[in-house]
Design an enzyme around this catalytic site. Structure first.
Site, PDB file in Angstrom:
ATOM      1  N   LEU A 110      40.753  47.566  40.617  1.00  0.00           N
ATOM      2  CA  LEU A 110      39.750  46.644  41.155  1.00  0.00           C
ATOM      3  C   LEU A 110      38.540  46.504  40.238  1.00  0.00           C
ATOM      4  O   LEU A 110      37.970  47.501  39.791  1.00  0.00           O
ATOM      5  CB  LEU A 110      39.290  47.151  42.525  1.00  0.00           C
ATOM      6  CG  LEU A 110      38.352  46.224  43.306  1.00  0.00           C
ATOM      7  CD1 LEU A 110      39.068  44.945  43.705  1.00  0.00           C
ATOM      8  CD2 LEU A 110      37.813  46.938  44.538  1.00  0.00           C
ATOM      9  N   HIS A 111      38.142  45.267  39.956  1.00  0.00           N
ATOM     10  CA  HIS A 111      36.979  45.030  39.105  1.00  0.00           C
ATOM     11  C   HIS A 111      36.327  43.705  39.447  1.00  0.00           C
ATOM     12  O   HIS A 111      36.976  42.770  39.894  1.00  0.00           O
ATOM     13  CB  HIS A 111      37.381  45.080  37.623  1.00  0.00           C
ATOM     14  CG  HIS A 111      38.487  44.139  37.243  1.00  0.00           C
ATOM     15  ND1 HIS A 111      39.803  44.366  37.555  1.00  0.00           N
ATOM     16  CD2 HIS A 111      38.454  42.962  36.581  1.00  0.00           C
ATOM     17  CE1 HIS A 111      40.552  43.385  37.084  1.00  0.00           C
ATOM     18  NE2 HIS A 111      39.754  42.505  36.501  1.00  0.00           N
ATOM     19  N   VAL A 112      35.026  43.662  39.202  1.00  0.00           N
ATOM     20  CA  VAL A 112      34.218  42.461  39.436  1.00  0.00           C
ATOM     21  C   VAL A 112      33.823  41.887  38.077  1.00  0.00           C
ATOM     22  O   VAL A 112      33.234  42.592  37.252  1.00  0.00           O
ATOM     23  CB  VAL A 112      32.932  42.809  40.230  1.00  0.00           C
ATOM     24  CG1 VAL A 112      32.079  41.551  40.440  1.00  0.00           C
ATOM     25  CG2 VAL A 112      33.274  43.462  41.562  1.00  0.00           C
TER      26      VAL A 112
END
Ligand SMILES: [Zn+2]
Length: 154
Positions: A110-112
């Site tokens: 998960l990454h923004v």
């Protein structure tokens, strides 16, 4: 202080490999937190394209803890502050792609994305489908943003 050993880490994952590499400049990591970290995109849409990623591999948005989500958003905020101070963009795209079909390049981690934007920069966007010509190297971007992040209050 390093936070490398995370349950479920996979060295065939670019984020896990970066965390374990032991050379943050080479791995393009600009800041480490306790549960998440900031890393430059090796294939940026624009100079300064950062990602705030969870340390934990295989953690979905649905499964992330409040502490993980909080730290990821705090790092996203720090990324925006550092980019604004360093590159003076006119705006940002900040967003999450969930699943390969939605455009996630690393779907299991998960990454923004934090992408600085400037008036008239549309030629940098990948929709054009061409190699992007960037005005500086990733190493230079790493050094500038690391310095900017160090100068921000924690
Ligand atoms: Zn991973």
């Amino acid at each position: 202080m390093r936070y490398v050993s995370t349950a479920g880490a996979r060295l065939d994952c670019v984020f896990c490999a970066a965390l374990a590499a032991g050379d943050d400049r080479r791995a393009l990591i600009v800041e480490r937190g306790k549960l998440a970290f900031l890393i430059l995109n090796a294939f940026p849409y624009a100079s300064g394209h950062l990602m705030a990623a969870l340390n934990r591999h295989g953690c979905s948005l649905e499964d992330a803890t409040s502490a993980e989500l909080t730290e990821t958003m705090e790092l996203t905020q720090r990324a925006v502050r550092a980019l604004r101070a360093t590159y003076h963009p006119d705006g940002f795209n900040v967003g999450v792609n969930l699943g390969g079909v939605a455009g996630a390049g690393v779907p299991d981690h998960l990454h923004v994305h934090v992408v600085p934007r400037w008036e008239g920069d549309t030629s940098f966007m990948p929709v054009i489908g061409e190699t992007k010509v960037l005005p500086e190297t990733l190493e230079t971007t790493h050094d500038r943003l690391s310095a900017a992040l160090r100068s921000l209050s924690a």
